[in-house]
Design a protein around this motif. Structure first.
Motif, PDB file in Angstrom:
ATOM      1  N   GLY A 141       0.812  -1.214   0.000  1.00 13.80           N
ATOM      2  CA  GLY A 141       0.000   0.000   0.000  1.00 13.80           C
ATOM      3  C   GLY A 141       0.843   1.260   0.000  1.00 13.80           C
ATOM      4  N   LYS A 151       2.428   1.792  -3.398  1.00 12.90           N
ATOM      5  CA  LYS A 151       1.455   2.281  -4.374  1.00 12.90           C
ATOM      6  C   LYS A 151       1.187   3.765  -4.169  1.00 12.90           C
ATOM      7  CE  LYS A 151      -1.265   1.493  -7.844  1.00 12.90           C
ATOM      8  NZ  LYS A 151      -0.703   1.052  -9.141  1.00 12.90           N
ATOM      9  N   LYS A 152       1.142   4.208  -2.918  1.00 11.72           N
ATOM     10  CA  LYS A 152       0.937   5.636  -2.654  1.00 11.72           C
ATOM     11  C   LYS A 152       2.077   6.465  -3.234  1.00 11.72           C
ATOM     12  CE  LYS A 152       0.358   5.429   1.824  1.00 11.72           C
ATOM     13  NZ  LYS A 152       0.077   5.850   3.220  1.00 11.72           N
ATOM     14  N   ILE A 192       1.724   6.661  -7.029  1.00  7.11           N
ATOM     15  CA  ILE A 192       0.673   7.578  -7.476  1.00  7.11           C
ATOM     16  C   ILE A 192       1.124   9.026  -7.328  1.00  7.11           C
ATOM     17  CG2 ILE A 192      -1.667   8.389  -7.010  1.00  7.11           C
ATOM     18  CD1 ILE A 192      -2.362   5.536  -6.149  1.00  7.11           C
ATOM     19  N   PHE A 209      -6.984  11.187  -1.699  1.00  2.00           N
ATOM     20  CA  PHE A 209      -5.913  10.364  -2.252  1.00  2.00           C
ATOM     21  C   PHE A 209      -6.294   8.886  -2.194  1.00  2.00           C
ATOM     22  CE2 PHE A 209      -1.819   8.276  -2.489  1.00  2.00           C
ATOM     23  CZ  PHE A 209      -1.092   9.069  -3.360  1.00  2.00           C
ATOM     24  N   THR A 210      -6.938   8.474  -1.111  1.00  2.00           N
ATOM     25  CA  THR A 210      -7.390   7.089  -0.984  1.00  2.00           C
ATOM     26  C   THR A 210      -8.443   6.756  -2.034  1.00  2.00           C
ATOM     27  OG1 THR A 210      -6.919   7.081   1.388  1.00  2.00           O
ATOM     28  CG2 THR A 210      -8.445   5.409   0.579  1.00  2.00           C
ATOM     29  N   GLN A 253      -6.654   6.151  -5.193  1.00  2.00           N
ATOM     30  CA  GLN A 253      -5.991   4.849  -5.134  1.00  2.00           C
ATOM     31  C   GLN A 253      -6.989   3.722  -5.388  1.00  2.00           C
ATOM     32  OE1 GLN A 253      -3.646   4.408  -1.601  1.00  2.00           O
ATOM     33  NE2 GLN A 253      -2.842   2.410  -2.160  1.00  2.00           N
ATOM     34  N   ASN A 254      -8.187   3.830  -4.835  1.00  2.00           N
ATOM     35  CA  ASN A 254      -9.214   2.815  -5.072  1.00  2.00           C
ATOM     36  C   ASN A 254      -9.681   2.817  -6.526  1.00  2.00           C
ATOM     37  OD1 ASN A 254      -9.179   1.980  -2.392  1.00  2.00           O
ATOM     38  ND2 ASN A 254     -10.808   3.374  -1.772  1.00  2.00           N
TER      39      ASN A 254
END
Length: 374
Positions: A40, A43-44, A47, A348-349, A352-353
Motif C-alpha cells: 500500500g 502504491k501511494k 501515485i 488520495f485514498t 488509489q481505489n
C-alpha cells in the motif's frame, strides 16, 4: 550435580530445536500485515510520483507487483557432553549450540504496457464503475469532482488551461446539492445488469469485458428516494438538480450514460481516464513562480464556485516532515501530503481505489505472496 547439569544441557538443545520449528507460523502472522502495508505504501508513492511528474509533463510509468517470496533460513545445531568422572577427572556436563537466521525476500515486478496500459490508464472510466462507489459511503461531490469532466454539459475544471480551465460554477453548485441529498438519504445509486443474451455474439459465445469502460449493464440514480417533498429544503434541492441537469420532473430514477447529449430521462456524463485524473490533480499543485517562468510547467489551475480548495493539497520543499502521509523526491525538491490533512488523505485514498478498479481486467492476476511455514 551430574543429573542437574545433564538436564540443563538437554533443555538448551530443546530450545534451539523449538525455535527452528516455530518460525513459520510466527512469521506468517507478522508478514501478512507487513507486506500488505508495504504494498500500500509503495502504491501511494507511485501515485504521488505520477501526479508530480505529470505536473512537469513527465509521462508516468507503472509497475505491478506480480509475486513476493519471503525466504527465511533458520539453522540450529546443538550437542551435549557428559562426563561422569573417573579418577582425577571431575563430573561435568557441557552443552554446545549455534543459531543462524537469514531473510532473503524476492519481489517480481511487471511493467504495465500496451493494451493493459491503455485499458487501465488512458480509456475513460465507465460510469458503471465510478458511480456505485457513492453507495459505499464515498461523498458523491468528491467522487464526481475527481472523475467527471462534465455532467449534462456542466464543465469541471480542466488541466488544459484556457478561459474555462476553472470550470463552471453550476457544476460545483450541482455537486454541493447532490451531497446534501446524499446526506439526507434522498439519493440512491443502483447498478443493473443487462440480459445475458445481450452479451452473445450470435454464435453462443459471450463477449468478455475489455478494459474499464466496457462493463455490461447500466447505473441509475434515484432522486427523492425516501421522503421526497417531506421538507422544503429537500424539495428545493430536488428541483434544482432537475433544473441543472434538464431532467423530467415526472420521474425519480434516471440512467447515467457516458457522453455529451441525452434525453430528459438520462444523465450524460463525460468521465476522465486515470491519466486525466492524475493530470488534473497535478495541475492543482502550487509550484514556485520561477518554475513557471522558465517554462518547466504551467501556472496552477484554480477552481471557482463554493469550493476553491485543491482536491489534494500537495506541499513542496527541500525536505518533507518525518511523519508525512506520503512523500516523493522530484528534481531536487520534495513533495508530500501532510498526515494531519484528512481531506487530502481521503481524496488520495479514493484515487488509489479508482486506480485499483481500473487496473482489473479479465487477465489481471493478484500479487502472490509466498511465505514458508516450516
Amino acid at each position: 550435580m551430574t543429573r542437574k547439569a545433564l538436564s540443563i544441557a538437554i533443555i538448551s538443545v530443546s530450545f534451539l530445536a523449538a525455535g527452528c520449528a516455530g518460525i513459520g507460523p510466527g512469521r506468517l502472522k507478522a508478514d501478512q500485515v507487513d507486506y500488505a502495508r508495504a504494498l500500500g505504501d509503495a502504491k501511494k508513492r507511485e501515485i504521488l510520483a505520477a501526479i508530480v511528474g505529470l505536473r512537469f509533463a513527465d509521462a508516468p510509468s507503472f509497475l505491478t507487483v506480480s509475486s513476493i517470496i519471503a525466504a527465511y533460513t533458520f539453522d540450529a545445531t546443538g550437542g551435549a557432553i557428559l562426563n561422569a568422572g573417573s579418577g582425577a577427572q571431575p563430573n561435568y556436563a557441557q552443552a554446545t549450540g549455534s543459531v543462524s537466521y537469514s531473510n532473503h525476500p524476492t519481489f517480481t515486478f511487471t511493467p504495465t504496457t500496451g493494451d493493459a496500459y491503455a485499458s487501465a490508464y488512458i480509456r475513460p472510466l465507465s460510469p458503471t464503475l465510478v458511480m456505485p462507489l457513492a453507495e459505499s459511503g464515498i461523498p458523491i461531490d468528491l467522487l464526481l469532482r475527481i472523475t467527471a469532466q462534465s455532467i449534462s454539459g456542466l464543465q469541471n475544471g480542466t488541466a488544459l488551461g484556457g478561459p474555462n480551465a476553472a470550470g463552471s460554477s453550476e457544476f460545483f453548485l450541482l455537486l454541493r446539492v447532490l451531497r446534501r441529498l446524499q446526506l439526507a438519504g434522498e439519493l440512491n445509486i443502483e447498478s443493473r445488469n443487462t440480459d445475458d443474451d445481450k452479451g452473445d455474439k450470435g454464435d453462443g459465445k459471450r463477449q468478455g469485458n475489455k478494459g474499464n469502460n466496457a462493463d455490461k449493464g447500466g447505473v441509475f440514480i434515484t432522486l427523492g428516494a425516501t421522503r421526497s417533498g417531506a421538507s422544503k429544503e429537500v424539495a428545493d434541492d430536488l428541483a434544482l438538480v432537475r433544473k441543472l441537469l434538464h431532467l423530467s420532473p415526472k420521474m425519480k430514477t434516471y440512467e447515467i450514460v457516458y457522453g455529451q447529449a441525452a434525453d430528459h430521462d438520462r444523465i450524460p456524463m463525460v468521465t476522465r481516464s486515470v491519466l486525466g485524473i492524475l493530470t488534473d490533480l497535478g495541475a492543482q499543485i502550487s509550484v514556485p513562480s520561477d518554475q513557471v517562468g522558465n517554462g518547466a510547467t504551467k501556472p496552477t489551475i484554480g477552481l471557482i464556485g463554493g469550493e476553491t480548495r485543491p482536491t489534494i493539497i500537495v506541499k513542496t520543499g527541500e525536505k518533507p516532515p518525518q511523519d508525512a502521509y506520503v512523500s516523493v523526491l522530484y528534481d531536487k525538491s520534495s513533495y508530500w501530503i501532510d498526515r494531519g490533512d484528512f481531506d487530502s488523505k481521503y481524496a488520495f485514498t479514493v484515487v488509489q481505489n479508482l486506480m485499483a478498479l481500473a487496473e482489473v481486467t479479465d487477465t489481471t492476476k493478484s500479487p502472490i505472496v509466498t511465505i514458508p511455514a516450516n
